[in-house]
Design a protein around this motif. Structure first.
Motif, mmCIF file in Angstrom:
data_model
loop_
_atom_site.group_PDB
_atom_site.id
_atom_site.type_symbol
_atom_site.label_atom_id
_atom_site.label_comp_id
_atom_site.label_asym_id
_atom_site.label_seq_id
_atom_site.Cartn_x
_atom_site.Cartn_y
_atom_site.Cartn_z
ATOM 1 N N VAL A 96 0.848 -1.197 0.000
ATOM 2 C CA VAL A 96 0.000 0.000 0.000
ATOM 3 C C VAL A 96 0.879 1.240 0.000
ATOM 4 N N ILE A 97 0.311 2.341 -0.500
ATOM 5 C CA ILE A 97 1.009 3.624 -0.518
ATOM 6 C C ILE A 97 -0.013 4.731 -0.325
ATOM 7 N N ALA A 105 2.001 3.057 -10.391
ATOM 8 C CA ALA A 105 3.065 2.117 -10.045
ATOM 9 C C ALA A 105 2.974 0.903 -10.958
ATOM 10 N N GLU A 106 4.010 0.093 -10.909
ATOM 11 C CA GLU A 106 4.020 -1.184 -11.607
ATOM 12 C C GLU A 106 4.191 -2.292 -10.576
ATOM 13 N N THR A 158 -1.654 -2.123 -4.282
ATOM 14 C CA THR A 158 -0.837 -2.363 -5.469
ATOM 15 C C THR A 158 -1.699 -2.371 -6.728
ATOM 16 N N GLU A 159 -2.813 -3.093 -6.682
ATOM 17 C CA GLU A 159 -3.685 -3.173 -7.855
ATOM 18 C C GLU A 159 -4.251 -1.812 -8.222
ATOM 19 N N GLU A 160 -4.655 -1.036 -7.218
ATOM 20 C CA GLU A 160 -5.219 0.289 -7.493
ATOM 21 C C GLU A 160 -4.169 1.226 -8.070
ATOM 22 N N ASP A 162 -13.265 11.191 -8.915
ATOM 23 C CA ASP A 162 -14.271 10.214 -9.327
ATOM 24 C C ASP A 162 -13.648 8.847 -9.587
ATOM 25 N N GLY A 163 -14.233 7.850 -8.968
ATOM 26 C CA GLY A 163 -13.791 6.483 -9.178
ATOM 27 C C GLY A 163 -12.555 6.093 -8.396
ATOM 28 N N ILE A 164 -11.984 7.057 -7.657
ATOM 29 C CA ILE A 164 -10.754 6.750 -6.912
ATOM 30 C C ILE A 164 -10.935 6.982 -5.412
#
Length: 451
Positions: free
Chosen positions: A119-120, A192-193, A183-185, A170-172
């Motif tokens: 997470v970040i 990020a990768e 990570t996925e978000e 929006d959407g975040i």
């Protein structure tokens, strides 16, 4: 220049050269910097030195291995500046979490890679109780996060939303919620990768055969962290001022003064290196010492100069413990260090005054005043005027019983043997004991002799 000094310098240069890795021909070097645990000011010099070292050896890349809950914003800003100015490409590997100051550091790199489940975000500055910092600090953090994102082609509002819960995307993230990305978000919005681990990142960078170097803290960085810690700082301060106080009691500069100056130099030097103290703090403390010196040696009594000196010293010391962007824990730490230092100083001074004067060696040195200052061991309060004994004169003032008499051509401070002698009465000196010249009226003495 002595031979020993030349040998010492040669050894130091040799050890310094050995400490820096020298790449072999066609060998690639990648530097790994662990950013784990709380981010504190002692970490900044280490990262600055490592970034410079990586550039000097021509490293191919510099990877920050991040797993931190956050920490001091001013330390993170110093680290961010070093990473931004780095001549070597810098990459962030978020290895579990990059909260708060950790997010700021990650955004300072060329590209962010995150391991699965990491997470970040959550970068709002808070104090030790979890309360949001004042808007001035939040605004500065928000702007810096936005600027870093822009410089690397990332959406700046996403970075700002990690600091300010009032930002809605929006959407975040909804308004009223602080942004923290998994990570996925982070991958989904291009922040990020995803990468499996450090080895996978090296392959991604084309450095799978590179030699990975993880520099250790050098002795200077360890000492700076040690001397600037909350446990050691009070002892340095108390010993420093105790040494100066003891030096005032000695006729010439000696060991006490040297110890005092050394301790204060270690305190201010270590705090300046880690970014807590500035030159202005040292100047304020110095001005306070000058004011106390004026109070002690020039102006009689204790008044304005003394009070101003104490206030200046306390203010300078307190400021030297806060740093550039202090939060509530910093204020608490500063108060703890000053309070502990004051208690140690008072207790140490009391012990010295109570115990050390009983040492015969210290007593003979003159550092402490002896309890007995009798004439039998060589002490005299003034020159004994034994030549006045038996001489006659006249009381110039009433002697009640002290006063002044004219003995020969000299005005002498005298004390009458009886309770009262009027001015103009003839007197005779009976004895001389330093400043005390005992007199009796001549008429009274004649009566005693006739009786």
């Amino acid at each position: 220049m002595s031979r020993q000094f030349v040998v010492f310098m040669a050894i130091a240069v040799t050890l310094g050269a050995i400490a820096v890795p020298i790449p072999l021909q066609n060998e690639s070097i990648v530097y790994r910097i662990p950013v784990t645990g709380e981010i504190e000011l002692g970490l900044a010099p280490y990262i600055q030195r490592t970034v410079q070292e990586a550039a000097e050896v021509g490293a191919a890349a510099l990877i920050l291995d991040i797993d931190t809950p956050g920490g001091r914003v001013d330390a993170a800003e110093t680290i961010s500046d070093a990473l931004t100015d780095s001549e070597v490409p810098v990459y962030a590997l978020v290895n579990r979490r990059a909260y708060s100051a950790g997010a700021l550091i990650a955004l300072s790199t060329s590209r962010i890679y995150m391991r699965p489940g990491s997470v970040i975000g959550a970068a709002t500055p808070v104090d030790g109780t979890g309360t949001k910092a004042p808007e001035k600090i939040v605004s500065a953090m928000r702007s810096q996060m936005r600027a870093l994102a822009e410089s690397h082609g990332l959406e700046p509002e996403v970075a700002a939303a990690m600091v300010d819960e009032d930002i809605e995307i929006d959407g975040i993230v909804e308004k009223g919620k602080l942004l923290t990305l998994t990570t996925e978000e982070a991958v989904a919005i291009g922040y990020a990768e995803e990468i499996e681990d450090l080895d996978a990142l090296l392959r991604e960078l084309g450095q799978e055969s590179a030699r990975v170097v993880t520099p250790d803290l050098n002795w200077a960085e360890r000492l700076v962290r040690f001397f600037s810690s909350s446990l050691v700082s009070p002892f340095l301060l108390s010993l420093g001022f105790l040494g100066l106080l003891a030096e005032i009691r000695t006729p010439s500069f000696g060991l006490a003064g040297a110890v005092g100056i050394t301790c204060l130099a270690l305190f201010f030097g270590s705090n300046m290196i880690v970014g807590l103290a500035g030159l202005e703090d040292v100047l304020i403390v110095g001005a306070g010492l000058v004011l106390l010196g004026i109070e002690a040696f020039i102006v009689p009594g204790f008044g304005l100069f003394g009070v101003a000196g104490i206030v200046a010293i306390l203010t300078g010391l307190y400021m030297s413990l806060l740093g550039n962007i202090p939060t509530m824990p910093d204020f608490t730490r500063a108060a703890w260090v000053l309070t502990t230092s004051a208690l140690l100083l008072i207790c140490s001074a009391w012990v010295l005054v109570r115990t050390l004067p009983s040492s015969s060696r210290l007593a003979e040195s003159g550092i402490f005043l002896l309890a007995r200052t009798a004439s039998a061991i060589g002490y005299e309060s003034a020159e004994v005027r034994s030549d006045l004994v038996g001489k006659s004169g006249t009381a110039i003032t009433d002697l009640r019983p002290a006063g002044t008499a004219l003995i020969g051509d000299e005005r002498i401070d005298v004390v009458s043997e009886s309770e009262w002698i009027s001015a103009g009465t003839p007197v005779r000196v009976l004895s001389a004991e330093g400043y005390r010249h005992i007199v009796r009226s001549i008429a009274e003495q004649q009566e005693v002799e006739e009786a």
